[in-house]
Design a protein around this motif. Structure first.
Motif, PDB file in Angstrom:
ATOM      1  N   GLU A 269       0.859  -1.216   0.129  1.00 41.40           N
ATOM      2  CA  GLU A 269       0.039   0.072   0.015  1.00 41.40           C
ATOM      3  C   GLU A 269       0.867   1.385  -0.007  1.00 41.40           C
ATOM      4  N   ARG A 310      -7.427 -10.154  -6.221  1.00 43.76           N
ATOM      5  CA  ARG A 310      -8.570  -9.347  -6.282  1.00 43.76           C
ATOM      6  C   ARG A 310      -8.086  -8.108  -5.349  1.00 43.76           C
ATOM      7  N   TRP A 311      -7.461  -8.205  -4.379  1.00 46.40           N
ATOM      8  CA  TRP A 311      -7.105  -7.263  -3.367  1.00 46.40           C
ATOM      9  C   TRP A 311      -6.007  -6.403  -4.078  1.00 46.40           C
ATOM     10  N   ARG A 313      -5.982  -5.771  -7.341  1.00 53.15           N
ATOM     11  CA  ARG A 313      -6.484  -4.864  -8.525  1.00 53.15           C
ATOM     12  C   ARG A 313      -7.215  -3.896  -7.875  1.00 53.15           C
ATOM     13  N   GLU A 314      -7.847  -4.164  -6.707  1.00 55.42           N
ATOM     14  CA  GLU A 314      -8.771  -3.010  -6.128  1.00 55.42           C
ATOM     15  C   GLU A 314      -7.808  -2.028  -5.489  1.00 55.42           C
ATOM     16  N   LYS A 315      -6.599  -2.234  -4.731  1.00 56.67           N
ATOM     17  CA  LYS A 315      -6.212  -1.315  -3.928  1.00 56.67           C
ATOM     18  C   LYS A 315      -5.369  -0.636  -5.150  1.00 56.67           C
ATOM     19  N   SER A 316      -4.839  -1.037  -6.232  1.00 54.44           N
ATOM     20  CA  SER A 316      -4.022  -0.400  -7.042  1.00 54.44           C
ATOM     21  C   SER A 316      -4.732   0.467  -8.291  1.00 54.44           C
ATOM     22  N   GLY A 317      -6.088   0.357  -8.217  1.00 54.73           N
ATOM     23  CA  GLY A 317      -6.927   1.001  -9.293  1.00 54.73           C
ATOM     24  C   GLY A 317      -6.762   0.204 -10.712  1.00 54.73           C
ATOM     25  N   ASP A 318      -7.003  -1.065 -10.296  1.00 61.26           N
ATOM     26  CA  ASP A 318      -6.861  -2.134 -11.456  1.00 61.26           C
ATOM     27  C   ASP A 318      -5.689  -2.176 -12.286  1.00 61.26           C
TER      28      ASP A 318
END
Length: 460
Positions: A269, A310-311, A313-318
């Protein structure tokens, strides 16, 4: 309090103590100065300075309709290290379905690329990159590791025991310059991963990753690569993400396979929030837990890969998700090869269904000993070059399940048989050590223990 021994004793005057401390301090200073005045003792293997080498002439990578998604990382012993028969056989096997091939710039088959400031030696790297080019690779380079003089070692020498030491901050710019030199030398390579598993970037005082130092390093390398060619794709942070069988307090990602170490997620993160830019996000890890091995079993444990993907992709803006390395086998396991291949196949199914962009298999090739020694999980036999079972899995997934192919929902009547399908082809794997019967796509199949079976679909 005055010490007593049956009678009062007087305190000694303070000045002898102070004088003694002064003498000790002076002696220490003299010792430090004397030590610093000694010439540095050269550490590591003395490097032969190669003459200036012309950059190799490389074939353009093959034109592919979709990003292959699947590929390998070359390690210390690969086909370019062996005799011509093995080299040709492995090259042919890899080239029949063009896949991704990755190589580090130092270590894992490549020598020190800059033994002394401004003195490059790309002989090993040239040989490996030429092999990749000749075997129809879509090439990738991992920018790890660093020359000794960038990390406190001796110029002109290589201490391989310090391979995993990170460059010092005062040499981050030097490493970025080296990265740019590599990018210019191999213009057919358009994808670069920055460093490997945060090696050497550890904050001992706080018992966590030195992600701040790594991110500063990454940003300098990112800028240097983009200055060479804005179309170069760059990714990080290449964190090795661990898991535990017991729920970790505050863990963001949990499942029947345990929980992911929160410290590793926090490092990812931080990088996401503080990077200058990135074209993809990189991690690696094992499905097995740190303390309990394959928990609760080797196939359920694979769920970690999908959950983390999946985490990310979500955290990085896909951002596209890359798995630079992935491992599924417990240490000192007694798995037979069919068992090993079955678990690897199921892992690749998990990657495909969770939306992984790139999955690189860490090729465990061994040095040829001239006999028929075993090589678990290898793609080709190190002595003969004969194709081994994992090569068929890699080729099959590369051909039938590249990134752009739509997946279709096809179920198995037997929950112990997993299936992955697209319009024209499907692959099944029996996850048990017993025969299994299942109905898939309206057809009945009988699979042997841990068997992997490919089957054409209607309209193929």
């Amino acid at each position: 309090m005055i010490p007593t021994n049956g009678r009062h004793q007087r305190r000694r005057p303070a000045w002898p103590v102070a004088l003694g401390a002064l003498v000790v301090t002076a002696a220490l200073v003299v010792g430090i100065i004397a030590y610093a005045a000694k010439p540095d003792v050269p550490r590591g293997q003395a490097m032969t300075m190669a003459p200036t080498q012309a950059a190799p002439v490389l074939e353009a990578p093959p034109v592919v309709q979709d990003w292959p998604r699947w590929g390998i990382t070359h390690t210390e012993f690969s086909a370019d290290n062996e005799g011509s028969e093995v080299t040709e056989a492995a090259s042919h096997m890899l080239s029949r379905v063009p896949m991704l091939q990755n190589q580090h710039i130092m270590g894992w088959g490549a020598g020190n690329p800059e033994p002394a400031p401004g003195r490059n030696d790309f002989r090993d790297l040239d040989r490996r990159i030429r092999f990749m080019s000749g075997s129809q690779a879509i090439p990738i380079i991992t920018l790890c590791c660093s020359p000794d003089w960038m990390k406190g070692g001796s110029s002109g020498r290589t201490d391989w025991t310090q391979l995993e030491t990170a460059p010092r901050p005062e040499h981050f710019d030097d490493y970025a310059k080296l990265a740019a030199t590599v990018a210019r030398r191999y213009p057919t390579v358009k994808h670069f991963m920055v460093w490997n598993e945060l090696k050497g970037f550890w904050n001992t005082a706080q018992n966590r990753w030195d992600i701040e130092g790594y991110t500063e390093f990454y940003n300098k390398v990112y800028d240097a690569l983009k200055a060479v060619d804005k179309d170069i794709k760059v990714g990080g942070p290449y964190v090795s993400v661990g898991s535990t069988s017991t729920p970790e307090q505050g863990a963001e990602i949990q499942g029947p396979w345990g929980s992911i170490v929160q410290r590793d997620l926090e490092a990812v993160e931080y990088w996401i929030e503080n990077k200058k830019g990135a074209d993809f996000i990189v991690v690696d890890g094992a499905s097995v837990t740190k303390e309990a091995g394959a928990f609760p079993d080797e196939f359920t444990a694979l769920g970690k890969f999908g959950a983390l993907t999946r985490w990310l992709r979500e955290k990085s803006g896909d951002l596209p998700v890359w798995w630079a390395e992935w491992y599924v086998e417990p240490m000192n396991s007694d798995w037979e090869e069919d068992h090993r291949i079955a678990v690897h196949t199921a892992a690749m199914m998990e990657f495909a269904t969770s939306g992984v962009t790139t999955s690189l298999f860490w090729n465990p090739q061994r040095k040829s000993t001239g006999d028929d020694q075993a090589c678990p999980g290898c793609l080709w036999h190190p002595t003969t070059g004969v194709e081994m079972p994992m090569a068929g899995i890699m080729s099959g997934f590369t051909k039938w399940f590249p990134l752009g192919v739509p997946l279709e929902a096809v179920t198995s009547s037997n929950a112990q048989v997993r299936v992955l399908a697209q319009e024209r082809q499907l692959v099944m794997v029996n996850t048990t050590a017993a025969d299994a019967v299942t109905v898939v796509d309206g057809k009945q199949f009988q699979l042997k223990p841990y068997e992997v079976r490919w089957s054409e679909r209607a309209g193929a």
